[in-house]
Structures are given as structure tokens and as C-alpha cells.
Design an enzyme around this catalytic site. Structure first.
Site, PDB file in Angstrom:
ATOM      1  N   GLU A  75       0.737  17.697  21.628  1.00 47.27           N
ATOM      2  CA  GLU A  75      -0.002  18.085  20.419  1.00 47.27           C
ATOM      3  C   GLU A  75      -1.280  17.272  20.233  1.00 47.27           C
ATOM      4  OE1 GLU A  75       3.219  17.876  20.707  1.00 47.27           O
ATOM      5  OE2 GLU A  75       3.918  19.882  20.168  1.00 47.27           O
TER       6      GLU A  75
ATOM      7  N   HIS B   5      12.817  21.377  12.126  1.00 43.26           N
ATOM      8  CA  HIS B   5      12.226  22.712  12.246  1.00 43.26           C
ATOM      9  C   HIS B   5      12.125  23.385  10.881  1.00 43.26           C
ATOM     10  CE1 HIS B   5      13.379  22.088  16.444  1.00 43.26           C
ATOM     11  NE2 HIS B   5      12.544  23.047  16.771  1.00 43.26           N
TER      12      HIS B   5
END
Ligand SMILES: Cc1ncc(C[n+]2csc(CCOP(=O)(O)OP(=O)(O)O)c2C)c(N)n1
Ligand SMILES: [Mg+2]
Length: 666
Positions: free
Chosen positions: A405, A472
């Protein structure tokens, strides 16, 4: 200075002409003499500390002279020679160091922490590693635009221990980007010797692991540096690929000027002093008969005059006068919102389809827009938002990324520096932590620091209610709303999602675009079929009433709607914020002043969330009109749990109705 005229470095000038040899020398002499002058000024208390490049000039100068002026270089804190060889007028550098307006940051950042498009230089941020990934982005743009250019980026050997180094090299190799990764191995990272920094013989050996060529060069030998880099740059322009170059050199001064070198063994210092890049090259040029003592004196006098003249210019420049408005105006790049009106023709779309359609239409509108993310290409992304995009736009513009990322946020920044647009898909908003540093320190601060826009949208599939556990399910907007320089958008309906995404992409500023996963397939709406925009920072008043103001966003909007449906007797204004930064305070105040009661509903856990700030704003601006204390409703102060029963207990949703009724009865 070396007094012997015998050079101790084995130079080989090959076919370099006399003019080049002399300009290599003069270009090394200049940063050396600037620093010598600065040492005097430091002792006189006239300037503050800086990071010395004495002894490392051959690397800065050799690399810069080997590249074309149009090619980007991303230097570090010891690369004064890069800036001087690119011929930045010295007074501008001196003004930069003194925090004056002729510098590059209007007094907002120090020393070499600046970039300049005028000279195709992109300076570091303090965190060292991020610029390696930024170089990837710039190089990617040069490949996409078929420019046949190379990008050079510097790091110290200490910086190679950062994850950014690994991520940037890996991406550059997988994508075959034309980047020269230049590692200046100068023996120390602050006080830490190489033996405590890494456990391999040469950093260059790592090239093999990344599948890239690598070389070790004598960083004190200007001819070796210049000739080799020139050759490599030529080759990389023709056949784009990354190359890792380790320059062996030594840091002859303290980490920062004035911090000393007590921890460096004397012998090491003495041995390297003999390899001084400037003195040895001077001796070599004299051996060749290309330079006389008299020439050398003339060169030095000319440079010294230039330094003194420019120092005077910088000293004469007025100090910056602080102005609140100027500071606030420079956080973001100017953006003239252009309304693209929605078509009368609509179709019913799910939240997810509206985002997909909006993104697709933006790809059609902006030829320079690139999408990057894990599994976004043929696979279509884990939520299938980019399904079919590769067929429509090709793999160059719809790019699968390795799992990194940070490097991708940085590459997006690099694309922006090179004049392109980027949308990055975080696979899940939770993973933004792995790219947090470049988001909050690079993207957010870039325009304020040196007027460089970060034309990047980061899509953030977020939120709970999907039994996906702590990693998540988070809705982490508050990490970003508190960082000046970022914009944060958080739609609740397909129509808004499509129009706001279009605007976010048009915006030249960095936007975090939150997409609630639980809404993806559960919320439908009639949505205009064409490309249309909605301005950021405007809330939507979904219901009008007189008794209470409900302020919320994202999934919270749907919880509030459900609650109001269940309680038709409650007469409420319902505000869907839609964007959190900028936030529509006008809409909030107007409503609260009318109703006298406010409740803020947020999915995130309570402390430090945006509800707290909204509550304070109401208190500060609507106190006289309030009939009850402002109420915040949020999720529990725990991580978000996995199983349904626990998640339900965690969520703010279950506590909203009771809190609303209590507020009305206050
Ligand atoms: C993320 C981060 N950690 C620590 C520091 C503090 N720091 C600044 S420079 C430096 C040493 C860097 O060493 P190296 O990469 O070898 O470069 P050199 O200074 O030797 O040129 C350190 C520890 C920092 N700026 N950023
Ligand atoms: Mg070092």
C-alpha cells in the site's frame, strides 16, 4: 585540503573531453565551497544546522550531470550537489534555508525538504523512504507517456532498511520502470554503523532478489560515477527497467553539522579523508595538465564571489510576515468546481454499480487517469467495481499492484507530480494503515509545503455489519479528517456516490473516498446515466422536521431513516453529511438553530471520532439556541468483533433509537 598533487583515486577519463572534465570539477567545488562557507556562518551563529554532503559530492554531481535536465531527480538531505548542479540560483537555496519567500516553501519546511517543477527536482520528506515509491510513479508516467526518460532517486544506506525501499524496488521491477535507485552507502545512519543496519555484504546484492541489475561504484570517483550513470541512463531510456546502484562513500561530518563524529573510529576517518573526491580530482586534473594552481584559484574566487553575492541577496530579503489567510489558502490546490448536470434519463443502480459506472465514466473523460490496486485488473477487484475495465482501458491504465500500500500511494503521488491523475483502490479501508505514512505526510502536506498538488483519490471500502471481524470492518475516516490537506468523502446513496466520485477525481487534491461495503449491494436508487458531478462539502437534508437535528453519514444515514420510519411521530431534520472534509457546517448550524436539539450518529467508536468535533462546533456556534445537550451516538470502544451477535452489540445502530427518544424527552 590535500596538499600533495598526486591523486590517490584511480581515475580513467576514457574519451571525456576537457570541458566535461573541468565542469565536473567545478560542479563538485561549488557545493564544497558553499558548505565551507556555511561552517563559518554556523560558528558565527548566523545559520542553523544542516546535513553535510562533504566527501559525497562526486555522487550528487556525477548523477546529476549524467541525466538530462528534463529528467526528475529525487535527492536526499546530503545532496546539495544535485541542487547546485541543476543550477538553482544560490540565493534561492539560501533563502530556502533561511525560511524566506524566495525559497521554495514560503518558510514552511526546512533545508532540502522541497521540490521544484522548474528544475525537475523532488525533495524528500523527513521519513526518508517514501520518495523511492514516488520515483516509481514519476517513472511510470514517463513510460505511459512514452517519454524515454529516466528518474533517479537517492537514499542513504540507513533508509534501505525501511519498508518503502523494499516496496519501491519490487514495484519498479515488476513494472519494469526506468528508475535509477541510488544508494549512498556512507558508513553511518546517524550514529548507527552499517554492521547494525543490515546483515549482508553489499546492499547491491539485494538487486538480485528484486530481479534487477545492480552495481557497486566508487562513490568518491567522479569519473566512475559520471561515466557509469551516463551509460546506464542511456540504456534505461531505450529499454526501461530499474537499476540499483550502491555508491561506496563516507560521511565525513556528523549526522548533522555540529553534532560531531565522536563515535567514528579515527582511522576510518583518516583513511577516507585521503579519498576526498574534490581534492583527488583536482590533483588528477593537474597531473593531466588540464588545471593549474592559477586556474584553480580563479575558479574558487569566482565561486566565492557568487556565494557571497547570493548570500547577501538572501540576507537582504525581508522576513516572511505570517498571515493566517495565506497559510489556510495554501493547504489545497485551487479547484474551480465545474457543474456537469445529471441527465434526465436514469436507471436503477445498486450503490456498487453506481461507483463502478462513475469510475468508468471518469476513465473515459480523463485520458491521463490511472487506476491502481490489488487485483483490480482482470479479476475486477474483490468487490468487482473494476470488472471489465481492462477490456475497456487496457492494462496500462488499470494496474494490478503487488501487496504494498505504501509504494502505491507513493506511486500515485509520483503520477501526480508528472501531471497525471490516479485512483487507488484500497482493497479494504483497514489496509490504509499500511500506506498511512505517505497519505498523511506526503499527499496531505505536499501542496502546503511546495505547491505540488496530489491529484489522487483513494477508494476506501469500509464499514461493518458484514461479520468480517476487526481487520475488514473498520470505518477509519477519523484518522484522515483530522489531517489538514486531505479531503474526505463518505456517500450513503448511489446517486451521491456516482456524482461525488466524479468530483473527487476532478479535484486536484487528495481525496479519501469512503464506500460502505454493507451498502454496496443493499441500497438501490435511480441514478442519471450520464457523467455528472456533485460539489464536495455540501450536505443533503433528507428529511425536514422541527424537533431535532440528526446528523450522520454512510450507513448511519440508513439506520436513521429506519428509526424515523419506525417512529413516524418523531419530527426530525435528517442531515446526510456526504463529505466530512470539507464539512457543511452551514447546513448543520441552520438546522440546529431551528430545532434546538442535535444528535450525531457515527459508526466508528466514540472517542476522537468526527461526532465529537461536530458536537463541539454546535456547542461553540449554536449554544444560545440549544434546548438540550448535544448527543453523540457511536459504536463501542472496542475493536469491531467478528460474530454477528457481538458485532450487533458493538454497533451504534442498536443504541440510536433510545438515545434519540431520550434527547427528545430531555
Ligand atoms: C522514519 C524516520 N525515522 C528516523 C528518522 C531520523 N533520521 C533522519 S536521517 C537518519 C539517518 C539516515 O541514514 P542514511 O539513510 O544512511 O542517510 P545518511 O544520513 O547517512 O545520509 C535518521 C535516523 C527519520 N527522519 N525518519
Ligand atoms: Mg548513511
Amino acid at each position: 585540503m590535500l596538499t600533495s598533487t598526486k591523486s590517490l583515486i584511480a581515475y580513467n577519463k576514457k574519451n571525456l573531453d576537457d570541458k566535461t572534465l573541468l565542469s565536473l570539477y567545478k560542479n563538485m567545488l561549488k557545493p564544497r565551497m558553499i558548505e565551507e562557507k556555511m561552517l563559518i556562518l554556523l560558528r558565527q551563529g548566523k545559520i542553523s544546522k544542516w546535513f553535510s554532503g562533504i566527501g559525497q559530492e562526486a555522487i550528487s554531481v556525477g548523477v546529476t550531470m549524467a541525466l538530462d535536465k528534463e529528467e526528475y531527480i529525487l535527492p536526499m538531505h546530503r545532496n546539495l550537489g544535485v541542487f547546485t548542479t541543476r543550477e538553482i540560483p544560490l540565493y534561492r537555496l539560501f533563502s530556502q534555508w533561511q525560511g524566506k519567500a524566495n525559497g521554495f516553501t514560503k518558510g514552511r519546511d526546512r533545508s532540502f525538504h522541497f521540490g521544484t517543477q522548474e528544475f525537475n527536482l523532488v525533495g524528500m520528506i523527513s521519513h526518508l523512504g517514501p520518495q523511492l515509491g514516488v520515483a516509481d510513479g514519476i517513472a511510470l508516467a514517463s513510460v505511459l507517456k512514452n517519454k524515454q526518460q529516466v528518474t533517479a532517486v537517492f537514499t542513504g544506506e540507513g533508509g534501505t532498511s525501511e519498508g518503502d525501499f523494499h516496496e519501491a524496488l519490487n514495484v519498479a521491477s515488476v513494472w519494469q520502470l526506468p528508475v535509477l535507485f541510488c544508494v549512498e552507502n556512507n558508513g553511518y545512519g546517524l550514529s548507527t554503523p552499517t554492521s547494525e543496519q543490515y546483515n549482508c555484504k553489499d546492499i547491491a546484492d539485494r538487486g538480485k532478489g528484486y530481479g534487477m541489475e545492480s552495481f557497486i561504484l566508487d562513490g568518491n570517483n567522479i569519473l566512475e560515477v559520471y561515466a557509469k550513470i551516463k551509460k546506464l541512463a542511456d540504456s534505461v531510456r531505450k529499454r526501461p527497467r530499474p537499476i540499483l546502484i550502491e555508491f561506496k562513500t563516507f560521511r565525513m561530518r556528523g549526522h548533522e553539522e555540529a553534532s560531531g563524529t565522536k563515535y567514528v573510529p579515527k582511522k576510518l576517518m583518516n583513511d577516507w579523508a585521503k579519498k576526498d573526491p574534490v581534492d583527488n580530482f583536482r590533483a588528477y586534473l593537474m597531473e593531466l595538465g588540464l588545471l593549474t594552481e592559477k586556474d584553480d584559484t580563479t575558479f574558487r574566487e569566482t565561486i566565492l564571489n557568487e556565494i557571497n553575492e547570493h548570500l547577501q541577496l538572501a540576507y537582504n530579503e525581508d522576513a516572511i510576515v505570517p498571515n493566517v489567510e495565506t497559510e489556510l489558502n495554501d493547504i489545497y490546490s485551487d479547484f474551480q468546481y465545474k457543474e456537469s448536470t445529471p441527465s434526465a434519463k436514469t436507471e436503477e443502480l445498486r450503490f456498487i454499480d453506481a461507483i463502478s459506472q462513475g469510475l468508468k465514466q471518469s476513465m473515459e473523460k480523463h485520458n491521463d487517469l490511472v487506476i491502481m490496486g490489488q487485483d483490480v485488473a482482470e479479476y475486477g477487484g474483490v468487490f468487482k467495481i473494476t470488472e471489465g475495465f481492462v477490456d475497456a482501458f487496457g492494462k496500462e491504465r488499470v494496474r494490478n499492484t503487488p501487496i504494498c500500500e505504501s509504494a502505491i500511494v507513493e506511486a500515485a503521488m509520483g503520477l501526480s507530480i508528472a501531471g497525471m491523475k490516479a485512483v487507488m483502490e484500497m482493497q479494504f479501508a483497514d489496509f490504509a494503515t499500511s500506506g498511512f505514512n505517505p497519505i498523511v505526510n506526503y499527499l496531505a502536506k505536499s501542496h502546503y509545503r511546495w505547491s505540488q498538488q496530489a491529484d489522487v483519490v483513494i477508494r476506501m471500502p469500509c464499514g461493518g455489519g458484514v461479520a468480517a471481524g476487526p481487520f475488514h470492518s473498520q470505518t477509519n475516516e477519523a484518522w484522515f479528517t483530522k489531517t489538514p490537506g486531505l479531503k474526505v468523502v463518505y456517500p450513503a446513496f448511489p446517486y451521491d456516490a456516482k456524482g461525488l466520485l466524479a468530483t473527487a477525481i476532478e479535484e486536484p487534491n487528495p481525496v479519501l473516498f469512503f464506500e460502505h461495503k454493507a451498502l454496496y449491494r443493499s441500497i438501490r436508487q435511480e441514478v442519471p446515466v450520464n457523467y455528472f458531478t456533485i460539489p464536495l462539502g455540501k450536505a443533503a437534508l433528507l428529511k425536514e422536521g422541527t424537533d431535532v437535528t440528526i446528523i450522520t453519514y454512510g450507513a448511519g444515514v440508513h439506520w436513521a431513516l429506519e428509526t424515523l420510519e419506525k417512529n413516524p411521530n418523531i419530527n426530525a431534520d435528517l442531515i446526510d453529511l456526504r463529505s466530512l472534509q470539507p464539512i457543511d457546517t452551514e447546513a448543520i448550524y441552520a438546522s440546529v438553530k431551528k430545532t434546538g436539539r442535535a444528535i450525531i450518529l457515527q459508526e466508528d467508536s466514540l472517542f476522537g471520532g468526527i461526532a465529537s468535533d461536530i458536537s463541539s462546533l454546535i456547542m461553540e456556534n449554536c449554544f444560545e439556541q440549544l434546548d438540550a445537550p448535544v448527543k453523540r451516538v457511536a459504536s463501542m470502544e472496542t475493536p469491531i468483533p467478528f460474530i454477528g451477535q457481538l458485532e450487533e452489540q458493538y454497533m451504534a445502530k442498536g443504541r440510536f433509537e433510545e438515545a434519540l427518544v431520550a434527547l427528545l424527552n430531555y
